[in-house]
Structures are given as structure tokens and as C-alpha cells.
Design a protein around this motif. Structure first.
Motif, PDB file in Angstrom:
ATOM      1  N   GLN A  44       0.828  -1.207   0.000  1.00  0.00           N
ATOM      2  CA  GLN A  44       0.000   0.000   0.000  1.00  0.00           C
ATOM      3  C   GLN A  44       0.863   1.259   0.000  1.00  0.00           C
ATOM      4  O   GLN A  44       0.547   2.235  -0.689  1.00  0.00           O
ATOM      5  N   GLN A  45       1.952   1.240   0.759  1.00  0.00           N
ATOM      6  CA  GLN A  45       2.870   2.381   0.760  1.00  0.00           C
ATOM      7  C   GLN A  45       3.432   2.613  -0.637  1.00  0.00           C
ATOM      8  O   GLN A  45       3.549   3.752  -1.086  1.00  0.00           O
ATOM      9  N   GLY A  46       3.779   1.528  -1.312  1.00  0.00           N
ATOM     10  CA  GLY A  46       4.292   1.638  -2.675  1.00  0.00           C
ATOM     11  C   GLY A  46       3.268   2.220  -3.628  1.00  0.00           C
ATOM     12  O   GLY A  46       3.587   3.079  -4.456  1.00  0.00           O
ATOM     13  N   LEU A  47       2.034   1.771  -3.509  1.00  0.00           N
ATOM     14  CA  LEU A  47       0.975   2.314  -4.366  1.00  0.00           C
ATOM     15  C   LEU A  47       0.740   3.794  -4.105  1.00  0.00           C
ATOM     16  O   LEU A  47       0.573   4.582  -5.042  1.00  0.00           O
ATOM     17  N   LEU A  48       0.740   4.182  -2.826  1.00  0.00           N
ATOM     18  CA  LEU A  48       0.546   5.595  -2.490  1.00  0.00           C
ATOM     19  C   LEU A  48       1.685   6.457  -3.027  1.00  0.00           C
ATOM     20  O   LEU A  48       1.452   7.569  -3.515  1.00  0.00           O
ATOM     21  N   LEU A  49       2.893   5.946  -2.960  1.00  0.00           N
ATOM     22  CA  LEU A  49       4.037   6.675  -3.502  1.00  0.00           C
ATOM     23  C   LEU A  49       3.912   6.812  -5.015  1.00  0.00           C
ATOM     24  O   LEU A  49       4.145   7.881  -5.579  1.00  0.00           O
ATOM     25  N   PHE A  50       3.512   5.742  -5.680  1.00  0.00           N
ATOM     26  CA  PHE A  50       3.322   5.768  -7.121  1.00  0.00           C
ATOM     27  C   PHE A  50       2.247   6.788  -7.509  1.00  0.00           C
ATOM     28  O   PHE A  50       2.423   7.570  -8.443  1.00  0.00           O
ATOM     29  N   VAL A  51       1.139   6.795  -6.788  1.00  0.00           N
ATOM     30  CA  VAL A  51       0.061   7.756  -7.051  1.00  0.00           C
ATOM     31  C   VAL A  51       0.568   9.185  -6.853  1.00  0.00           C
ATOM     32  O   VAL A  51       0.288  10.077  -7.663  1.00  0.00           O
ATOM     33  N   ALA A  52       1.328   9.409  -5.785  1.00  0.00           N
ATOM     34  CA  ALA A  52       1.868  10.747  -5.529  1.00  0.00           C
ATOM     35  C   ALA A  52       2.775  11.199  -6.668  1.00  0.00           C
ATOM     36  O   ALA A  52       2.722  12.362  -7.089  1.00  0.00           O
ATOM     37  N   LEU A  53       3.584  10.295  -7.192  1.00  0.00           N
ATOM     38  CA  LEU A  53       4.445  10.648  -8.322  1.00  0.00           C
ATOM     39  C   LEU A  53       3.622  10.961  -9.567  1.00  0.00           C
ATOM     40  O   LEU A  53       3.896  11.937 -10.267  1.00  0.00           O
ATOM     41  N   LEU A  54       2.627  10.140  -9.841  1.00  0.00           N
ATOM     42  CA  LEU A  54       1.781  10.387 -11.009  1.00  0.00           C
ATOM     43  C   LEU A  54       1.046  11.718 -10.897  1.00  0.00           C
ATOM     44  O   LEU A  54       0.924  12.452 -11.879  1.00  0.00           O
ATOM     45  N   GLU A  55       0.565  12.022  -9.699  1.00  0.00           N
ATOM     46  CA  GLU A  55      -0.158  13.285  -9.496  1.00  0.00           C
ATOM     47  C   GLU A  55       0.771  14.493  -9.581  1.00  0.00           C
ATOM     48  O   GLU A  55       0.318  15.610  -9.779  1.00  0.00           O
ATOM     49  N   SER A  56       2.068  14.274  -9.450  1.00  0.00           N
ATOM     50  CA  SER A  56       3.045  15.355  -9.514  1.00  0.00           C
ATOM     51  C   SER A  56       3.451  15.690 -10.943  1.00  0.00           C
ATOM     52  O   SER A  56       4.094  16.702 -11.180  1.00  0.00           O
ATOM     53  N   MET A  57       3.070  14.851 -11.877  1.00  0.00           N
ATOM     54  CA  MET A  57       3.491  15.042 -13.262  1.00  0.00           C
ATOM     55  C   MET A  57       2.476  15.841 -14.058  1.00  0.00           C
ATOM     56  O   MET A  57       1.277  15.698 -13.882  1.00  0.00           O
ATOM     57  N   ASP A  58       3.006  16.641 -14.948  1.00  0.00           N
ATOM     58  CA  ASP A  58       2.187  17.401 -15.884  1.00  0.00           C
ATOM     59  C   ASP A  58       2.129  16.590 -17.174  1.00  0.00           C
ATOM     60  O   ASP A  58       3.135  16.455 -17.877  1.00  0.00           O
ATOM     61  N   GLY A  59       0.965  16.049 -17.479  1.00  0.00           N
ATOM     62  CA  GLY A  59       0.815  15.202 -18.653  1.00  0.00           C
ATOM     63  C   GLY A  59       1.203  15.882 -19.953  1.00  0.00           C
ATOM     64  O   GLY A  59       1.750  15.253 -20.848  1.00  0.00           O
ATOM     65  N   GLY A  60       0.933  17.176 -20.067  1.00  0.00           N
ATOM     66  CA  GLY A  60       1.299  17.918 -21.271  1.00  0.00           C
ATOM     67  C   GLY A  60       2.801  17.963 -21.471  1.00  0.00           C
ATOM     68  O   GLY A  60       3.304  17.796 -22.579  1.00  0.00           O
ATOM     69  N   LYS A  61       3.524  18.178 -20.387  1.00  0.00           N
ATOM     70  CA  LYS A  61       4.983  18.197 -20.470  1.00  0.00           C
ATOM     71  C   LYS A  61       5.522  16.809 -20.767  1.00  0.00           C
ATOM     72  O   LYS A  61       6.491  16.658 -21.493  1.00  0.00           O
ATOM     73  N   LEU A  62       4.881  15.808 -20.215  1.00  0.00           N
ATOM     74  CA  LEU A  62       5.328  14.443 -20.422  1.00  0.00           C
ATOM     75  C   LEU A  62       5.248  14.064 -21.890  1.00  0.00           C
ATOM     76  O   LEU A  62       6.154  13.471 -22.447  1.00  0.00           O
ATOM     77  N   ARG A  63       4.184  14.453 -22.534  1.00  0.00           N
ATOM     78  CA  ARG A  63       4.037  14.150 -23.954  1.00  0.00           C
ATOM     79  C   ARG A  63       5.108  14.849 -24.779  1.00  0.00           C
ATOM     80  O   ARG A  63       5.642  14.279 -25.714  1.00  0.00           O
ATOM     81  N   LYS A  64       5.457  16.079 -24.420  1.00  0.00           N
ATOM     82  CA  LYS A  64       6.474  16.829 -25.157  1.00  0.00           C
ATOM     83  C   LYS A  64       7.835  16.150 -25.032  1.00  0.00           C
ATOM     84  O   LYS A  64       8.564  16.014 -25.997  1.00  0.00           O
ATOM     85  N   VAL A  65       8.190  15.707 -23.816  1.00  0.00           N
ATOM     86  CA  VAL A  65       9.478  15.054 -23.595  1.00  0.00           C
ATOM     87  C   VAL A  65       9.524  13.736 -24.336  1.00  0.00           C
ATOM     88  O   VAL A  65      10.537  13.390 -24.953  1.00  0.00           O
ATOM     89  N   ALA A  66       8.433  12.975 -24.318  1.00  0.00           N
ATOM     90  CA  ALA A  66       8.407  11.667 -24.965  1.00  0.00           C
ATOM     91  C   ALA A  66       8.549  11.804 -26.484  1.00  0.00           C
ATOM     92  O   ALA A  66       9.108  10.932 -27.140  1.00  0.00           O
ATOM     93  N   ALA A  67       8.054  12.902 -27.039  1.00  0.00           N
ATOM     94  CA  ALA A  67       8.107  13.099 -28.486  1.00  0.00           C
ATOM     95  C   ALA A  67       9.504  13.500 -28.962  1.00  0.00           C
ATOM     96  O   ALA A  67       9.827  13.340 -30.129  1.00  0.00           O
ATOM     97  N   GLU A  68      10.321  14.001 -28.070  1.00  0.00           N
ATOM     98  CA  GLU A  68      11.657  14.487 -28.476  1.00  0.00           C
ATOM     99  C   GLU A  68      12.611  13.376 -28.760  1.00  0.00           C
ATOM    100  O   GLU A  68      12.560  12.290 -28.389  1.00  0.00           O
TER     101      GLU A  68
END
Length: 68
Positions: A44-68
Motif C-alpha cells: 500500500q505504501q508503494g501504491l501511495l508513492l506511485f500515485v503521488a508521483l503520477l499526481e506530480s506530473m504534468d501530462g502535457g509536459k510528459l508528452r512533449k518530452v516523450a516526443a523528443e
């Protein structure tokens, strides 16, 4: 690079440190033969940490980095 606006680098450093501690606990747990309750708690701690990381990311920026 993909963090939401307003989040400092320290936020991600903290999450990295939390992940390192959790991985250490999980690694030691394999050898210690943890009971089901403790394994579930670590999971459960691992899942909560994973969720916190996902919530910290800006999806728009992620797509830009992945496209480069």
C-alpha cells in the motif's frame, strides 16, 4: 522536467528518498519472511508513492518530452 508547475526539485528528491527507503524495506522483507499484514502495508505504501508521483506530473509536459 515533467513536474507540475509550482513543484520544486526538492519535492521529487523527497519522493526519490521515500522510494529508496521503501525498496530497502521490501528487499529486507524478502529475507525476513514478513507476515501478510506487513507485506500488505508495504504494498500500500508503494501504491501511495506511485500515485503521488503520477499526481506530480504534468501530462502535457510528459508528452512533449516523450516526443523528443
Amino acid at each position: 522536467q515533467c513536474g507540475k508547475a509550482g513543484l520544486s526539485a526538492a519535492h521529487f528528491e523527497q519522493k526519490g528518498e521515500e522510494a529508496a527507503v521503501l525498496l530497502d524495506k521490501l528487499s529486507k522483507g524478502k529475507q525476513a519472511g514478513l507476515d501478510r499484514v506487513r507485506v500488505t502495508s508495504l504494498y500500500q505504501q508503494g501504491l501511495l508513492l506511485f500515485v503521488a508521483l503520477l499526481e506530480s506530473m504534468d501530462g502535457g509536459k510528459l508528452r512533449k518530452v516523450a516526443a523528443e
